[in-house]
Design a protein around this motif. Structure first.
Motif, PDB file in Angstrom:
ATOM      1  N   ALA A  57     -26.206  21.802  20.336  1.00  0.00           N
ATOM      2  CA  ALA A  57     -27.412  21.159  19.813  1.00  0.00           C
ATOM      3  C   ALA A  57     -28.432  22.180  19.313  1.00  0.00           C
ATOM      4  N   LEU A  58     -28.154  23.453  19.459  1.00  0.00           N
ATOM      5  CA  LEU A  58     -29.102  24.507  19.085  1.00  0.00           C
ATOM      6  C   LEU A  58     -28.797  25.036  17.685  1.00  0.00           C
ATOM      7  N   PRO A  59     -29.779  25.715  17.082  1.00  0.00           N
ATOM      8  CA  PRO A  59     -29.491  26.392  15.808  1.00  0.00           C
ATOM      9  C   PRO A  59     -28.372  27.411  16.006  1.00  0.00           C
ATOM     10  N   LEU A  60     -27.718  27.801  14.937  1.00  0.00           N
ATOM     11  CA  LEU A  60     -26.516  28.619  14.983  1.00  0.00           C
ATOM     12  C   LEU A  60     -26.693  29.908  15.794  1.00  0.00           C
ATOM     13  N   ALA A  61     -27.744  30.668  15.557  1.00  0.00           N
ATOM     14  CA  ALA A  61     -27.943  31.946  16.254  1.00  0.00           C
ATOM     15  C   ALA A  61     -28.158  31.713  17.747  1.00  0.00           C
ATOM     16  N   LEU A  62     -28.957  30.688  18.076  1.00  0.00           N
ATOM     17  CA  LEU A  62     -29.191  30.386  19.489  1.00  0.00           C
ATOM     18  C   LEU A  62     -27.933  29.834  20.154  1.00  0.00           C
ATOM     19  N   ALA A  63     -27.162  29.036  19.416  1.00  0.00           N
ATOM     20  CA  ALA A  63     -25.927  28.477  19.960  1.00  0.00           C
ATOM     21  C   ALA A  63     -24.937  29.596  20.263  1.00  0.00           C
ATOM     22  N   LEU A  64     -24.847  30.578  19.360  1.00  0.00           N
ATOM     23  CA  LEU A  64     -23.960  31.721  19.578  1.00  0.00           C
ATOM     24  C   LEU A  64     -24.406  32.517  20.803  1.00  0.00           C
ATOM     25  N   ASN A  65     -25.693  32.749  20.905  1.00  0.00           N
ATOM     26  CA  ASN A  65     -26.249  33.486  22.041  1.00  0.00           C
ATOM     27  C   ASN A  65     -25.999  32.719  23.345  1.00  0.00           C
ATOM     28  N   CYS A  66     -26.235  31.413  23.331  1.00  0.00           N
ATOM     29  CA  CYS A  66     -26.037  30.592  24.526  1.00  0.00           C
ATOM     30  C   CYS A  66     -24.560  30.581  24.914  1.00  0.00           C
ATOM     31  N   GLY A  67     -23.670  30.495  23.941  1.00  0.00           N
ATOM     32  CA  GLY A  67     -22.238  30.505  24.214  1.00  0.00           C
ATOM     33  C   GLY A  67     -21.785  31.818  24.827  1.00  0.00           C
ATOM     34  N   GLN A  68     -22.291  32.928  24.312  1.00  0.00           N
ATOM     35  CA  GLN A  68     -21.942  34.239  24.867  1.00  0.00           C
ATOM     36  C   GLN A  68     -22.482  34.391  26.290  1.00  0.00           C
ATOM     37  N   TYR A  69     -23.674  33.861  26.504  1.00  0.00           N
ATOM     38  CA  TYR A  69     -24.261  33.896  27.850  1.00  0.00           C
ATOM     39  C   TYR A  69     -23.365  33.133  28.830  1.00  0.00           C
ATOM     40  N   LYS A  70     -22.956  31.906  28.429  1.00  0.00           N
ATOM     41  CA  LYS A  70     -22.107  31.104  29.304  1.00  0.00           C
ATOM     42  C   LYS A  70     -20.783  31.812  29.581  1.00  0.00           C
ATOM     43  N   LEU A  71     -20.184  32.422  28.556  1.00  0.00           N
ATOM     44  CA  LEU A  71     -18.928  33.141  28.744  1.00  0.00           C
ATOM     45  C   LEU A  71     -19.097  34.310  29.709  1.00  0.00           C
ATOM     46  N   ALA A  72     -20.224  35.014  29.571  1.00  0.00           N
ATOM     47  CA  ALA A  72     -20.478  36.148  30.461  1.00  0.00           C
ATOM     48  C   ALA A  72     -20.650  35.673  31.907  1.00  0.00           C
ATOM     49  N   VAL A  73     -21.380  34.581  32.083  1.00  0.00           N
ATOM     50  CA  VAL A  73     -21.597  34.053  33.438  1.00  0.00           C
ATOM     51  C   VAL A  73     -20.278  33.532  34.010  1.00  0.00           C
ATOM     52  N   ILE A  74     -19.479  32.867  33.188  1.00  0.00           N
ATOM     53  CA  ILE A  74     -18.179  32.365  33.647  1.00  0.00           C
ATOM     54  C   ILE A  74     -17.264  33.524  34.023  1.00  0.00           C
ATOM     55  N   ALA A  75     -17.255  34.583  33.225  1.00  0.00           N
ATOM     56  CA  ALA A  75     -16.432  35.761  33.534  1.00  0.00           C
ATOM     57  C   ALA A  75     -16.890  36.408  34.839  1.00  0.00           C
ATOM     58  N   LEU A  76     -18.210  36.499  35.028  1.00  0.00           N
ATOM     59  CA  LEU A  76     -18.747  37.058  36.267  1.00  0.00           C
ATOM     60  C   LEU A  76     -18.349  36.195  37.466  1.00  0.00           C
TER      61      LEU A  76
END
Length: 144
Positions: A57-76
């Motif tokens: 639901a976020l603009p493209l740059a924020l969506a990419l940033n949010c997705g990378q954040y989630k991936l990093a937290v999931i990996a951790l």
């Protein structure tokens, strides 16, 4: 080796085994505290993942940033789960060592109590024999 030396040696062994059991129990308590910290951290990481919201639901740059954040937290969180599994395996080994040490201490304690009982019986026999000899001497002295 006299029974007194045997009892003293067994008593020392029981005390040493008791100390070992106490040390292993303290180690298990520390490992359980570490496991609790891992579990609390995993709960917080899961909360961070779900709390970051939907990234679509976020603009493209924020969506990419949010997705990378989630991936990093999931990996951790995955790394923490792996570490927790390894830690729990170590705890299982420590628990077996604690159980073995406790069993050994109990066995030595039983042997010690058995030896003390044997020594007490032997001491009672010696005292009874001495009393019988005194009574016999007294009786013989009274006959004269």
């Amino acid at each position: 080796m006299t029974i007194k030396n045997t009892i003293d040696s067994l008593d020392t062994l029981v005390r040493l085994r008791s100390t070992k059991v106490d040390r292993l129990q303290a180690d298990m308590a520390a490992q359980q505290a570490t496991r609790a910290r891992y579990q609390a951290n995993l709960a917080r990481l899961d909360g961070l993942t779900s709390g970051s919201g939907a990234s679509g639901a976020l603009p493209l740059a924020l969506a990419l940033n949010c997705g990378q954040y989630k991936l990093a937290v999931i990996a951790l969180a995955d790394n923490h789960r792996t570490d927790l599994s390894l830690h729990e395996a170590t705890m299982a080994v420590s628990q077996r060592a604690l159980n073995d040490a406790w069993s050994e201490r109990q066995l030595l304690g039983q042997v010690l109590e058995q030896k003390k009982g044997v020594a007490a019986l032997a001491q009672n026999r010696v005292e009874r024999k001495r009393e019988d000899e005194l009574a016999t001497q007294s009786w013989l002295a009274g006959r004269k």
